[in-house]
Design an enzyme around this catalytic site. Sequence first.
Site, PDB file in Angstrom:
ATOM      1  N   ASP A 247       0.861  -1.175   0.000  1.00 42.85           N
ATOM      2  CA  ASP A 247       0.000   0.000   0.000  1.00 42.85           C
ATOM      3  C   ASP A 247       0.906   1.236   0.000  1.00 42.85           C
ATOM      4  O   ASP A 247       2.140   1.131   0.105  1.00 42.85           O
ATOM      5  CB  ASP A 247      -0.993  -0.023   1.174  1.00 42.85           C
ATOM      6  CG  ASP A 247      -2.243   0.798   0.843  1.00 42.85           C
ATOM      7  OD1 ASP A 247      -2.182   1.623  -0.089  1.00 42.85           O
ATOM      8  OD2 ASP A 247      -3.278   0.621   1.516  1.00 42.85           O
TER       9      ASP A 247
HETATM   10  C1  BGC Z   1      -5.167   3.173   0.146  1.00 43.71           C
HETATM   11  C2  BGC Z   1      -5.369   2.172  -0.963  1.00 43.71           C
HETATM   12  C3  BGC Z   1      -5.225   2.829  -2.308  1.00 43.71           C
HETATM   13  C4  BGC Z   1      -3.878   3.489  -2.371  1.00 43.71           C
HETATM   14  C5  BGC Z   1      -3.565   4.134  -3.708  1.00 43.71           C
HETATM   15  C6  BGC Z   1      -3.913   4.001  -0.036  1.00 43.71           C
HETATM   16  O1  BGC Z   1      -3.841   5.049   0.858  1.00 43.71           O
HETATM   17  O2  BGC Z   1      -5.127   2.497   1.378  1.00 43.71           O
HETATM   18  O3  BGC Z   1      -6.619   1.567  -0.834  1.00 43.71           O
HETATM   19  O4  BGC Z   1      -5.417   1.898  -3.325  1.00 43.71           O
HETATM   20  O5  BGC Z   1      -3.794   4.483  -1.359  1.00 43.71           O
HETATM   21  O6  BGC Z   1      -4.296   5.265  -3.923  1.00 43.71           O
END
Ligand code: BGC
Length: 733
Positions: A265
Amino acid sequence: MNNDKLRELVAKMSVREKLAQLTQLTPICFGNDAFTQLTGPDAGLRVDKDDQPHVGSVLNCIGAEKVRVIQREHLNRNKYNIPLIFMADIIHGFKTIFPIPLAVGCSFSPQLAQKAARIAAVESAVSGVHVTFSPMADLVRDARWGRVLESYGEDPMINARFAEQNVIGYQGESIHNENSIAACVKHFAGYGAPEGGREYSNAEISEGTLEQMYLPSYKAAVDAGAKLVMISFNTINRVPMTANASLVKSKLRNDWKFDGCVISDYNAVGELMAHGIAKNGAEAAERAINGGMEIEMMSTHFLANGEELVNNKKISLQQLDDATLNVLKLKNDLGLFENPYRGISEEKEKELHLCQKHIKVARDIAIKCPVLLQNNNQALPIGENEKIGLVGPFAKSRHVLGAWSAGNTEGVSLMEGLASQIGADKLCVASTEELGSLLEGCQDIAMPNITLLKRKLAGCKRVIVAVGENQNDTGEGASKTDLHLTQNQMKLVSEVKALGKVVIAVVFSARPLVLQPILENCDAVLQAWFLGSESGNALADLLLGNISPSGKLCMSFPQCEGQIPVYYNHMRTGRPQQAGNATRYASRYIDCPNEPLFPFGYGLTYSECSLQNLKLEFDKQLRLSVEITNIGSRKCTETVQVYIMHHTASIALPAKELKDFAQAELNPGQTQTVSFNITQQMLTYILNGKNVFETGKFSFMVGTNSENCLHAETNISQEQYECMERSQYDINT
Ligand code: BGC
């Protein structure tokens, strides 16, 4: 390209080039003048000029023109002609926005998620998206967490079926087709169980609960062919997921045979330092890579330290090669080597984005999601030719798409939806301008102006009070402890009631709110959620009775915040509360019932259905059947739900678990027999990665919600079990 060719390509690449291929950066890190634009926290993303042409993927860059330019410039610099892959958060639609996943979960129709995902793929592929960070398969039990909106609720089977259908919808027959995109299931694992509902906090989940409740939905997405898995931010049972070899390598790779890409993530690799398991970026990279991580999103610790880690034998070259090969395979499967501009088309953007066909599907889906929570004295539907009052912060608001609608900003407001069907002259509106708008940060609307309300609503008997939470107070980073409507919204409801009106509350929210305080002042309550582009039109269809509501809650509504977590598939207790016998030493609260305000599976229609003649028959197969009759006066769709409880097993099991459901469309007076085939998997629990069956007594509870059920029970022997059908969800298969 075949796999041998891809392997040859990997063999040609230097360690640094491979590490860059495993790095995902924001669009501002690309292009000729990229580095001059990096300021503030983004400055940490600055990569060496020589590494830049080898970076593998781009995060959240959307739009045919933009993607084409970045890809072209990149290919001009990359000596192997390895195209970039563009990944983005397409969560509930791209330009045509569908209801938030929690709302779609309430349709109890997983195929609707497939339809929405297909359209999201078609619309986003022409704008250059190759991978979506969806579905979110995190099971949720805590409405304080802002991201419950991205989930399909508290039941593992519902989550699994919706996750699977999303994957099928995004990926279509093959991701090689230009109108398909690859699905990345997230956030593996247990991200939906943050302690206290507080974003990014720790999750403590026992092994049994993890296996039985939290893991099946990720597995369903993997089994449906999801090409990527995103690893969650949280620590689970003391191990940060970003470095969790036991779940990523043993469970996901070995047990589930996942052979796609594993991605971190956002900045999660660097956060291993904050978790306290790495003292610097090098250790963070080492632990993440050895934990099974392949692509590092929005931090550059792999790139900065990987070479040294390989030289010092802290990570193996083989691992690095495998990860690089996986990324190249994904690019190849998408057809990017043949055509790095696959699907991109400005003309198709114009033709497909928000086209009539897609909008119609958005409305059809949105109609199936709202849940009718209360309807005293048939306050709904609203009669023809009636003047209707419409008040509250969501009366005119077009901010009804729901969080994670990056491709769009506004949908049809409730006022527009109603006006287009009954005419603006039939609406008496007193909305945000007069009463103040609902601001971000849980801020209240202005105090209701009673004189104004009285004047505006003078000619109408029924008043829709459109209340809720600001959509910016939902989603990532929006955990909250107070789930009530704001004081002035509650006051608005009671003031309209005090005027002697029939009060119809329409609640816009991305989580179950605490609605207890408004119930006695409401004749009807329709939980609207955030319904996307066609919000107002779909709500008008329901409020005006063009169609009866059919949504069923996929997440329990609490009586109060102190009850959270409250969910239907909880464990049993040695001291259950006995109905009518309030002994102190029972598992209960002294100031609140145990039961939620509205249970899982609950939702009214404009009609009424009764269930009778529940039968369990064993004839080679175990079959369950029940008769359902529409005893009301309107056509409706009811969802018949089957819950099962194993009375005695070697380990303690939940009090009930949803195992199947079916929808019946019934005209007034009509009776249908609904039958269910009980499969082996429905009678088992998961232990050490296997479905386990134990003979004994089982209860079968069939109802229109998780609390109101007909019961039947039977003993099931090993011989009977052996005769039953296996299910596609059987882990042993
Ligand atoms: C979130 C994810 C997301 C990623 C990219 C993160 O902060 O937890 O769900 O896909 O950002 O935007």
